[in-house]
Design an enzyme around this catalytic site. Structure first.
Site, PDB file in Angstrom:
ATOM      1  N   CYS A   2       0.854  -1.180   0.000  1.00 22.31           N
ATOM      2  CA  CYS A   2       0.000   0.000   0.000  1.00 22.31           C
ATOM      3  C   CYS A   2       0.895   1.237   0.000  1.00 22.31           C
ATOM      4  O   CYS A   2       1.908   1.284   0.671  1.00 22.31           O
ATOM      5  CB  CYS A   2      -0.943   0.107   1.190  1.00 22.31           C
ATOM      6  SG  CYS A   2      -2.092  -1.231   1.341  1.00 22.31           S
ATOM      7  N   ARG A  27       3.620  -0.299  -4.847  1.00 20.26           N
ATOM      8  CA  ARG A  27       3.364  -0.942  -3.554  1.00 20.26           C
ATOM      9  C   ARG A  27       1.955  -1.508  -3.453  1.00 20.26           C
ATOM     10  O   ARG A  27       1.626  -2.220  -2.501  1.00 20.26           O
ATOM     11  CB  ARG A  27       3.553   0.072  -2.422  1.00 20.26           C
ATOM     12  CG  ARG A  27       4.982   0.550  -2.275  1.00 20.26           C
ATOM     13  CD  ARG A  27       5.036   1.626  -1.234  1.00 20.26           C
ATOM     14  NE  ARG A  27       4.924   1.092   0.105  1.00 20.26           N
ATOM     15  CZ  ARG A  27       5.949   0.862   0.902  1.00 20.26           C
ATOM     16  NH1 ARG A  27       7.157   1.112   0.493  1.00 20.26           N
ATOM     17  NH2 ARG A  27       5.771   0.383   2.113  1.00 20.26           N
ATOM     18  N   TRP A  76      -3.363  -2.279  -1.477  1.00 12.20           N
ATOM     19  CA  TRP A  76      -3.164  -3.708  -1.755  1.00 12.20           C
ATOM     20  C   TRP A  76      -4.021  -4.412  -0.712  1.00 12.20           C
ATOM     21  O   TRP A  76      -3.695  -4.418   0.469  1.00 12.20           O
ATOM     22  CB  TRP A  76      -1.689  -4.085  -1.603  1.00 12.20           C
ATOM     23  CG  TRP A  76      -1.396  -5.495  -1.967  1.00 12.20           C
ATOM     24  CD1 TRP A  76      -1.143  -5.990  -3.214  1.00 12.20           C
ATOM     25  CD2 TRP A  76      -1.318  -6.622  -1.073  1.00 12.20           C
ATOM     26  NE1 TRP A  76      -0.913  -7.330  -3.149  1.00 12.20           N
ATOM     27  CE2 TRP A  76      -1.018  -7.755  -1.855  1.00 12.20           C
ATOM     28  CE3 TRP A  76      -1.479  -6.788   0.299  1.00 12.20           C
ATOM     29  CZ2 TRP A  76      -0.873  -9.024  -1.306  1.00 12.20           C
ATOM     30  CZ3 TRP A  76      -1.337  -8.048   0.846  1.00 12.20           C
ATOM     31  CH2 TRP A  76      -1.039  -9.154   0.044  1.00 12.20           C
ATOM     32  N   ASN A 102      -1.645   1.548   6.289  1.00 11.13           N
ATOM     33  CA  ASN A 102      -0.883   0.390   5.795  1.00 11.13           C
ATOM     34  C   ASN A 102      -0.793  -0.613   6.923  1.00 11.13           C
ATOM     35  O   ASN A 102      -0.558  -0.200   8.062  1.00 11.13           O
ATOM     36  CB  ASN A 102       0.562   0.802   5.496  1.00 11.13           C
ATOM     37  CG  ASN A 102       0.724   1.328   4.106  1.00 11.13           C
ATOM     38  OD1 ASN A 102      -0.241   1.431   3.372  1.00 11.13           O
ATOM     39  ND2 ASN A 102       1.943   1.678   3.766  1.00 11.13           N
ATOM     40  N   GLY A 103      -0.901  -1.890   6.616  1.00 13.21           N
ATOM     41  CA  GLY A 103      -0.708  -2.899   7.655  1.00 13.21           C
ATOM     42  C   GLY A 103      -2.018  -3.599   8.000  1.00 13.21           C
ATOM     43  O   GLY A 103      -2.981  -3.545   7.231  1.00 13.21           O
ATOM     44  N   GLU A 486      13.920 -19.632  -8.709  1.00 14.14           N
ATOM     45  CA  GLU A 486      13.783 -18.196  -8.983  1.00 14.14           C
ATOM     46  C   GLU A 486      13.205 -17.978 -10.389  1.00 14.14           C
ATOM     47  O   GLU A 486      12.344 -17.120 -10.597  1.00 14.14           O
ATOM     48  CB  GLU A 486      15.155 -17.511  -8.829  1.00 14.14           C
ATOM     49  CG  GLU A 486      15.244 -16.082  -9.325  1.00 14.14           C
ATOM     50  CD  GLU A 486      14.313 -15.103  -8.626  1.00 14.14           C
ATOM     51  OE1 GLU A 486      13.685 -15.457  -7.619  1.00 14.14           O
ATOM     52  OE2 GLU A 486      14.186 -13.971  -9.132  1.00 14.14           O
ATOM     53  N   LYS A 490       9.730 -16.110 -11.309  1.00 13.38           N
ATOM     54  CA  LYS A 490       9.697 -14.961 -12.213  1.00 13.38           C
ATOM     55  C   LYS A 490       8.635 -15.175 -13.296  1.00 13.38           C
ATOM     56  O   LYS A 490       7.850 -14.282 -13.585  1.00 13.38           O
ATOM     57  CB  LYS A 490      11.079 -14.783 -12.827  1.00 13.38           C
ATOM     58  CG  LYS A 490      11.464 -13.391 -13.108  1.00 13.38           C
ATOM     59  CD  LYS A 490      12.241 -12.730 -11.987  1.00 13.38           C
ATOM     60  CE  LYS A 490      11.444 -12.611 -10.720  1.00 13.38           C
ATOM     61  NZ  LYS A 490      12.190 -12.142  -9.597  1.00 13.38           N
ATOM     62  N   GLU A 493       5.033 -14.950 -11.647  1.00 14.21           N
ATOM     63  CA  GLU A 493       4.511 -13.660 -11.175  1.00 14.21           C
ATOM     64  C   GLU A 493       4.224 -12.684 -12.302  1.00 14.21           C
ATOM     65  O   GLU A 493       3.289 -11.892 -12.189  1.00 14.21           O
ATOM     66  CB  GLU A 493       5.373 -13.042 -10.066  1.00 14.21           C
ATOM     67  CG  GLU A 493       6.748 -12.628 -10.425  1.00 14.21           C
ATOM     68  CD  GLU A 493       7.539 -12.033  -9.234  1.00 14.21           C
ATOM     69  OE1 GLU A 493       6.938 -11.543  -8.278  1.00 14.21           O
ATOM     70  OE2 GLU A 493       8.772 -12.074  -9.298  1.00 14.21           O
ATOM     71  N   HIS A 509      11.235 -39.602  -9.018  1.00 15.89           N
ATOM     72  CA  HIS A 509      10.488 -40.009  -7.821  1.00 15.89           C
ATOM     73  C   HIS A 509       9.031 -39.552  -7.873  1.00 15.89           C
ATOM     74  O   HIS A 509       8.355 -39.527  -6.845  1.00 15.89           O
ATOM     75  CB  HIS A 509      11.168 -39.454  -6.566  1.00 15.89           C
ATOM     76  CG  HIS A 509      12.547 -40.001  -6.362  1.00 15.89           C
ATOM     77  ND1 HIS A 509      12.789 -41.320  -6.030  1.00 15.89           N
ATOM     78  CD2 HIS A 509      13.779 -39.420  -6.491  1.00 15.89           C
ATOM     79  CE1 HIS A 509      14.102 -41.523  -5.948  1.00 15.89           C
ATOM     80  NE2 HIS A 509      14.714 -40.391  -6.235  1.00 15.89           N
ATOM     81  N   LYS A 609       5.147  -4.507  -4.508  1.00 11.75           N
ATOM     82  CA  LYS A 609       6.606  -4.575  -4.454  1.00 11.75           C
ATOM     83  C   LYS A 609       7.116  -4.881  -3.055  1.00 11.75           C
ATOM     84  O   LYS A 609       8.017  -5.673  -2.858  1.00 11.75           O
ATOM     85  CB  LYS A 609       7.179  -3.235  -4.939  1.00 11.75           C
ATOM     86  CG  LYS A 609       8.685  -3.163  -4.944  1.00 11.75           C
ATOM     87  CD  LYS A 609       9.250  -3.998  -6.050  1.00 11.75           C
ATOM     88  CE  LYS A 609      10.756  -3.983  -6.098  1.00 11.75           C
ATOM     89  NZ  LYS A 609      11.271  -5.125  -6.861  1.00 11.75           N
TER      90      LYS A 609
END
Ligand code: AGP
Length: 614
Positions: A2, A27, A76, A102-103, A486, A490, A493, A509, A609
């Site tokens: 946010c 954000r 967000w 925020n939070g 990674e 990538k 997302e 396996h 982010k």
């Protein structure tokens, strides 16, 4: 997580707030809002919109509100879907006070029930609205702002940053911080508030990072700081270096592409910085030379891409420093048994230095008085302020949600740091240390050159072709396994394609059952000759089942190259730096797949982010 911006001062607030929000949109971007006090009558007015910031800006055509005190927010979602009602700012019953947040308010259920019994009417599903009603109620009880705020902060549980404006106090803005980051920019007869100094870095470099568990009253020339008991605190105002903040795409279509291309420069800049501090390194990271010589183990904490960097660095530290290295996901660490080890140190890795999970893990280590270091890209971050010491990467501002250059510089930093520790311990000599530094630069060259070599074929052929598939398997082994994780992250997302990563040895396996014509397999090679042989067997297992194999190989790996349906050949580097050499090409490839699919690459759905909630 946010974006939060506030302004109080001699000028009108809307323009600086919208500019600040546009810089913080990375954000969070599922809804946005702005509220201010109308000049003249001090009436609280507001505009909110679902979706990205431009939807909010459009609404100002119909409702051109503005004032000398205002707050803005890009959201967000945590509590309640992305909608106009749930967008911030939120209000009390009579819309006399307004809050951006925020939070997470963890005890919001209990507080809401209590407030509803008192007759408060709620119009959103957010936890933020509870704060507005609670403050409304406390102002009725205490009559004055200060005691009401002290009571408020002592009732709210969770981590939060709050910015509040009230009709009854038109010359004051309230800012509160517990856990979530919040900073105040001090200008000429004006104050800026934000969750990230990026919002106002071009206007003032005088910054107060609000201490944790404190609140402040701001006016155009007023700054009063208090702890949660109401005791006044002395503000410690810093001058920050904002020269490195660049928020332009410089002609690139996306920040992600720009940041992919910035990697070689970022690695060079980081290494130049490490070289310059090599002699004072232990002061900086908060260890003594004696402690380093006695180090018997090292632990890493991180999330997402930073966790992948740690998983790769585990190989660096075990091979170079000859000591065990352990890696924990920061989000799991707090809930696992903690076995304190003698002569150990923790490295918390975080691009932003603001990730809530990583900060909480760092705080836990700190509370046990065990040496800890923050490895981050942001000098002004909470991680730097709270850790015993820090090591800074010099990647420059990373704007795209998908981390690229931060990852590359983390790898370079960790490789360098492992060698610096080994030098101090007498495991390697100065010549080997110098060689290691050169090896980083060689890998940075390989990273960039491989993009150039395959640029055309990726854009014209491979990206359009692989963008047609819906699911992928990614394989790696040894040090290339965390790198494959990674790569899969990538792709997921930014393109929303499904990518499952396995250690290549695990294929037989179970996952081997997934091999079919609809599932390309991306295999990331290794420069360790034994591991390479094993990977070759895994590639043969895939081909024997008519799997489609895309290989990231190194020069000279003929057998593997021959098995591939599509192949990228990367220059050889020091085997431990193989992931760094593959980084640019991997990111460039998945970027172009997402581009073919027309995805919003810099701001993928549901993501933000900086993840400042647990
Ligand atoms: C990376 O592409 C991600 N967006 C994400 O996994 C990120 O690395 C993670 O949230 C940790 O962030 P940090 O490095 O700022 O702590």
């Amino acid at each position: 997580m946010c974006g939060l911006v506030g302004y109080i001062g001699k000028n009108l607030s809307r323009a600086p707030i919208i500019k600040g929000l546009s810089r913080l949109e990375y954000r969070g971007y599922d809804s946005a809002g702005f509220a201010c006090l109308n000049p003249g009558d001090n009436r609280l007015v507001y505009v909110k919109a679902q979706g990205q910031l431009h939807n909010l800006i459009k609404q100002f055509d119909q409702k051109p509100i503005d004032g000398h005190i205002g707050i803005g927010h890009t959201r967000w979602s945590t509590h309640g879907v992305a909608s106009q009602e749930n967008a911030h700012p939120q209000f009390d019953c009579y819309k006399t006070l307004s809050i951006a947040h925020n939070g997470i308010i963890e005890n919001h259920h209990m507080l809401k029930e209590q407030l509803m019994q008192e007759g408060h009417l709620f119009s959103s599903q957010t936890d933020t609205e509870i704060v507005a009603h609670l403050l409304e109620s406390l102002l009725q009880i205490h009559k004055k702002l200060l005691p009401a705020l002290i009571s408020l902060v002592n009732q709210l549980q969770g981590a939060y940053a709050l910015v509040i404006i009230l009709q009854a106090y038109p010359d004051q803005m309230v800012v509160i911080r517990k856990g979530s980051p919040l900073c105040i920019g001090i200008g000429q007869q004006e104050m800026f508030v934000s969750s990230d100094l990026l919002a106002f870095a071009d206007i003032t470099n005088k910054v107060l990072f609000l201490p944790d568990q404190s609140f402040a009253l701001l006016g155009k020339e007023l700054l009063e700081l208090y702890d949660f008991s109401g005791a006044p605190l002395l503000p410690s105002i810093q001058e920050v270096d904002s020269a490195w903040i660049n928020v332009d795409k410089n002609g690139y279509e996306h920040f992600m592409l720009k940041e992919i291309y910035e990697q070689k420069g970022a690695i060079y800049a980081s290494l130049a910085f490490f070289r310059s501090i090599s002699h004072q390194i232990w002061d900086q990271v908060g260890l003594t030379s004696e402690q380093v010589k006695n180090l018997e183990s090292i632990h890493f904490l991180g999330c997402g891409t930073s966790w992948h960097a740690a998983r790769i660095a585990q190989f660096f530290f075990e091979k170079i420093c000859l000591m065990p290295a352990r890696v924990m996901l920061a989000s799991e660490f707090r809930y696992m048994p903690f076995f304190a080890e003698k002569n150990s140190a923790y490295i918390a890795i975080s691009q932003s230095g603001e990730t809530a999970d990583t900060l909480e893990a760092l705080r836990l280590v700190n509370s046990m008085h065990i040496a800890n270091i923050a490895l981050t890209n942001v000098a002004s971050s909470t991680a730097v302020r709270e850790a015993d010491g820090f090591l800074l990467t010099h990647a420059g501002q990373e704007i795209a949600v998908a981390s690229t250059k931060a990852f590359a510089t983390q790898l370079a930093a960790l490789y360098w740091f492992a060698h610096r520790i080994a030098l101090e311990k007498g495991i390697i000599n100065l010549y080997q240390f110098e060689t290691a530094q050169e090896d980083i630069l060689i890998a940075a060259e390989a990273l960039e050159n491989s993009i150039e070599k395959y640029k055309k074929i990726i854009v014209e052929t491979y990206a359009p072709y692989y963008a047609q598939y819906k699911k992928f398997i990614f394989l790696g082994r040894h040090i290339s396994y965390p790198f494959a994780m990674e790569a899969a992250l990538k792709l997921k997302e930014i393109s929303y394609l499904f990518a499952q990563c396995y250690p290549a040895g695990e294929l037989k396996h179970g996952p081997i059952a997934l091999i079919d014509a609809e599932t390309p397999i991306f295999l990331f090679s290794s420069l360790d000759s034994l591991v390479y042989q094993k990977l070759l067997s895994n590639a043969q297992e895939v081909k024997a089942r008519k799997g489609h194999l895309v290989v990231f190989a190194f020069e000279g790996q003929k057998e593997l190259i021959q098995l591939a349906d599509a192949c990228f050949i990367i220059p050889t580097v020091n085997p431990l730096l193989a992931p760094l050499a593959m980084t640019g090409l991997m990111q460039f490839f998945v970027y172009h797949i997402a581009k073919v699919l027309d995805c919003p690459i810099d701001k993928p759905r549901n993501l933000a982010k900086s993840v400042t909630v647990e």
